[in-house]
Design an enzyme around this catalytic site. Structure first.
Site: not given
Ligand code: ASP
Length: 194
Positions: A20, A63, A97-98
């Protein structure tokens, strides 16, 4: 300012992996576009006079698509950089973040240099006006420049907080204060730029 004219300018290497925090848009088409590491660094111009920043695009994936193989390659890249680049003050890795806590934990296990490796991520993409991404990246760069962040293992920067990769976990899907270290607590914070 953290550095005087007579001190060498710190060098921070920023590695982009996607997520993200890389969620930009194409100004010509208005469609979502994944930003490069250079694009991300361009979002924090306020730091450019006090630190030399270099960028590297490692991957551009959400991620949730991270695999142990990619995570291991990233860990090896970090080790390679630190063993060949005495001039680096620290490394910043931008990441979704994932699976951030898993990637940061693996790199922490395989890392033994005192210089900081700091992950930056975002809960709100840079394509929205109240994105937390540029601030989290700026704070990660500040931590990577800092002598105070040495010998602390791999760190994670979100929401002005610095967490140890060993303990941090994502606790909420979209809140900006999602990353927590439970009873251990965070290891530091970036306080008004320091
Ligand atoms: N789906 C995203 C990821 O982990 C969520 C994020 O980055 O906050 O790549």
């Amino acid at each position: 300012p953290a550095f005087s004219q007579s001190e060498p300018i710190p060098v921070v290497h920023v590695i982009g992996t996607g997520g993200t925090i890389s969620g930009g848009f194409d100004p010509e088409t208005g469609r979502p576009r994944s930003l490069s590491a250079q694009d991300l660094v361009d979002l924090v111009p306020a730091l450019s006079e006090r630190v030399e920043i270099e960028e590297e695009d490692f991957s551009r994936i959400g991620s949730s698509s991270m695999t142990p193989e990619i995570q291991f390659r990233l860990a090896m890249r970090v080790r390679e950089l630190m063993s060949t680049r005495e001039d680096l003050s620290g490394i910043v890795i931008t990441h979704g973040t994932d699976s951030l806590e898993e990637t940061a934990f693996l790199i922490d296990l395989l890392y033994d240099d005192p210089r900081p490796v700091v992950f930056a991520a975002a809960q709100r993409a840079p394509r929205v006006s109240d994105s937390d991404g540029p601030r989290n990246l700026e704070n990660a760069i500040r931590a990577a420049m800092s002598l105070k962040a040495r010998n602390m293992g791999v760190l994670v920067s979100l929401n002005e907080d610095l967490h140890a990769a060993r303990y941090v976990t994502k606790s909420h899907s979209f809140a900006v204060e999602s990353f927590k270290s439970g009873k251990k607590g965070m290891v530091g914070s970036v306080d008004n730029g320091s």
